[in-house]
Design a protein around this motif. Structure first.
Motif, PDB file in Angstrom:
ATOM      1  N   LEU A  78      43.248  45.188  32.037  1.00  0.00           N
ATOM      2  CA  LEU A  78      43.698  45.786  33.393  1.00  0.00           C
ATOM      3  C   LEU A  78      44.907  45.016  34.007  1.00  0.00           C
ATOM      4  CD1 LEU A  78      40.041  46.065  34.902  1.00  0.00           C
ATOM      5  CD2 LEU A  78      41.544  47.791  33.966  1.00  0.00           C
ATOM      6  N   SER A  79      45.616  45.519  34.690  1.00  0.00           N
ATOM      7  CA  SER A  79      46.615  45.007  35.575  1.00  0.00           C
ATOM      8  C   SER A  79      46.066  44.173  36.862  1.00  0.00           C
ATOM      9  CB  SER A  79      47.882  45.683  35.937  1.00  0.00           C
ATOM     10  OG  SER A  79      47.539  47.010  36.584  1.00  0.00           O
ATOM     11  N   ALA A  80      46.789  43.702  37.562  1.00  0.00           N
ATOM     12  CA  ALA A  80      46.137  43.090  38.896  1.00  0.00           C
ATOM     13  C   ALA A  80      46.091  44.344  39.792  1.00  0.00           C
ATOM     14  CB  ALA A  80      47.059  42.385  39.694  1.00  0.00           C
ATOM     15  N   GLU A 140      45.386  47.391  38.867  1.00  0.00           N
ATOM     16  CA  GLU A 140      44.152  48.274  38.088  1.00  0.00           C
ATOM     17  C   GLU A 140      42.804  47.516  38.744  1.00  0.00           C
ATOM     18  OE1 GLU A 140      45.980  50.552  34.623  1.00  0.00           O
ATOM     19  OE2 GLU A 140      45.396  48.231  34.211  1.00  0.00           O
ATOM     20  N   GLU A 141      42.845  46.461  38.853  1.00  0.00           N
ATOM     21  CA  GLU A 141      41.716  45.281  39.079  1.00  0.00           C
ATOM     22  C   GLU A 141      41.175  45.630  40.622  1.00  0.00           C
ATOM     23  OE1 GLU A 141      39.610  43.617  37.651  1.00  0.00           O
ATOM     24  OE2 GLU A 141      40.279  42.722  35.967  1.00  0.00           O
ATOM     25  N   TYR A 172      41.896  48.599  42.076  1.00  0.00           N
ATOM     26  CA  TYR A 172      41.308  49.751  42.149  1.00  0.00           C
ATOM     27  C   TYR A 172      39.742  49.897  41.740  1.00  0.00           C
ATOM     28  CZ  TYR A 172      45.921  52.237  42.284  1.00  0.00           C
ATOM     29  OH  TYR A 172      46.896  52.387  42.554  1.00  0.00           O
ATOM     30  N   TYR A 173      39.571  48.887  40.766  1.00  0.00           N
ATOM     31  CA  TYR A 173      38.013  48.931  40.502  1.00  0.00           C
ATOM     32  C   TYR A 173      37.139  48.197  41.378  1.00  0.00           C
ATOM     33  CZ  TYR A 173      38.481  50.025  35.354  1.00  0.00           C
ATOM     34  OH  TYR A 173      38.712  50.715  34.325  1.00  0.00           O
ATOM     35  N   ALA A 174      37.938  47.449  42.170  1.00  0.00           N
ATOM     36  CA  ALA A 174      37.004  46.685  43.349  1.00  0.00           C
ATOM     37  C   ALA A 174      36.778  47.763  44.250  1.00  0.00           C
ATOM     38  CB  ALA A 174      37.852  45.731  44.106  1.00  0.00           C
ATOM     39  N   PRO A 209      36.846  49.261  31.743  1.00  0.00           N
ATOM     40  CA  PRO A 209      38.102  49.901  31.414  1.00  0.00           C
ATOM     41  C   PRO A 209      38.369  50.206  29.751  1.00  0.00           C
ATOM     42  CG  PRO A 209      38.003  47.254  31.419  1.00  0.00           C
ATOM     43  CD  PRO A 209      36.739  47.954  31.982  1.00  0.00           C
ATOM     44  N   ARG A 240      31.138  45.302  30.596  1.00  0.00           N
ATOM     45  CA  ARG A 240      31.736  44.700  31.780  1.00  0.00           C
ATOM     46  C   ARG A 240      30.528  44.318  32.725  1.00  0.00           C
ATOM     47  NH1 ARG A 240      36.390  45.383  34.963  1.00  0.00           N
ATOM     48  NH2 ARG A 240      36.114  44.987  37.307  1.00  0.00           N
TER      49      ARG A 240
END
Length: 369
Positions: A202-204, A206-207, A209-211, A198, A343
């Motif tokens: 990250l907001s919850a 956005e996390e 989305y990354y998943a 990122p 990351r």
């Protein structure tokens, strides 16, 4: 200075978001939305402001996103410059936003043309094509002795020769209305997360989305189940570019993978560490020069051997692979304290049991590759 297409209240993403709410939320989490505000980019363009106008063509690609309009004269440091009377500072903050891909020649482009949008939509197959992305993501040039543009992802993708396009991986498929109140259609998420590093905290949401993304890399440890204490254990680190249709890592030449294998004895003490780096190495001063490149090409499966002395009481082998966007030295140079520079993309762990004693003179310490 062009007026927005008919039916569109304005060119910035804030004009699109009220109708395309889910898409706008995804875009705000993307690296595209941070193309201008990104702390690393802001540090880079301060190195030589005379050539910043070239960088802006990808990071703020719409003319009205730029305070100054520049036209090439053949000398990268001395373009013809003029103040832009239509400069929109708020739009510049959006970086690569909706209009960058969806507005061309005064028309709004889409993949469907039969909806009830308040604006006309022209169907464009280019939105499904890698050509849309490679205008920015294939950029190789030596701009000045100390400034190189080394984004060769397009050529790497062509060398791979697979059927998948950029959108296949970087815009996951989703079935939903394209706009509020619209029909449910097959579409794609507008996340463009790339390396999964990122640009800020990250907001919850956005996390989550990354998943949705799987890293391009698979990694595993190959080790015996047991060994006598004091013997040399031969192990293998397997790195496989399993899902990226280009080199891994790709894009920014500072990006690299760092794999760390740590051996811990039965008492919890670290007895051995091995590190292996995958990426390019550049010298930036006094002239930019790529020194070496050991990146994984598409589908490459690389075996990295390592060895360590088997400790008494058994051992645990731990693997952590990080994707880093910038070296520690470069991050310090740009004063990027608190900036997410990497990351963890994969981890693994193996346990070895002791089968007896067979003393030897093993190597100690850390190995770097």
């Amino acid at each position: 200075g062009a007026a927005p297409p008919s039916g569109l209240g304005g060119m910035p993403a804030e004009s699109c978001g009220p109708c395309h709410t889910e898409i706008a939320a995804e875009w705000r989490a993307s690296v595209h939305a941070h193309a201008w505000t990104d702390a690393q980019f802001q540090g880079e363009i301060k190195k030589d402001p005379s050539v910043t106008w070239l960088c802006l063509n990808c990071h703020t690609p719409a003319g009205d996103q730029q305070a100054e309009l520049a036209v090439s004269t053949g000398d990268p440091k001395n373009p013809k410059r003029a103040t832009n009377p239509s400069f929109n500072a708020a739009w510049r903050e959006e970086g690569v936003s909706c209009a960058s891909c969806h507005v061309q020649d005064g028309k709004i482009l889409g993949v469907y043309g039969d909806g009830r949008a308040p604006h006309p939509v022209e169907v464009s197959d280019r939105l499904r094509s890698a050509d849309l992305c490679l205008g920015c993501h294939q950029a190789v040039a030596m701009v000045s002795p100390t400034l190189a543009c080394a984004f060769n992802t397009g050529e790497e993708w062509r060398e791979w020769g697979g059927e998948a396009t950029c959108q296949s991986c970087h815009m996951p498929e989703v079935t939903r209305p394209v706009a509020v109140g619209g029909p449910v259609r097959e579409g794609r998420r507008h996340l463009f997360l790339g390396s999964l590093i990122p640009k800020d905290a990250l907001s919850a949401e956005e996390e989550a989305y990354y998943a949705l993304f799987a890293a391009g890399l698979d990694a595993e440890l190959i080790l015996p189940q047991d060994a006598p204490a004091g013997t040399i254990v031969e192990g293998q680190l397997i790195l496989h570019n399993a899902r990226a249709g280009h080199h891994l890592p790709s894009g920014d030449p500072e990006r690299h993978l760092l794999a760390t294998v740590t051996i811990v004895d039965g008492a919890g003490q670290v007895v051995y560490v091995a590190r292996y780096r995958v990426g390019q190495r550049w010298r930036w001063w006094p002239e930019a020069e790529r020194l070496d490149d050991n990146r994984l090409v598409a589908n490459e499966r690389r075996v990295v051997p390592f060895s360590f002395p088997m400790p008494e009481g058994g051992a645990t082998a731990k693997l952590v692979v990080e994707h880093r966007r910038i070296s520690e030295e470069a991050a310090a140079y740009h004063a990027l304290e608190g900036y997410p520079t990497g990351r963890v993309v994969t981890e693994a762990q193996r346990t070895l049991t002791e089968t007896g004693q067979s003393p030897t003179n093993p190597p100690t310490g850390a190995q770097d590759g």
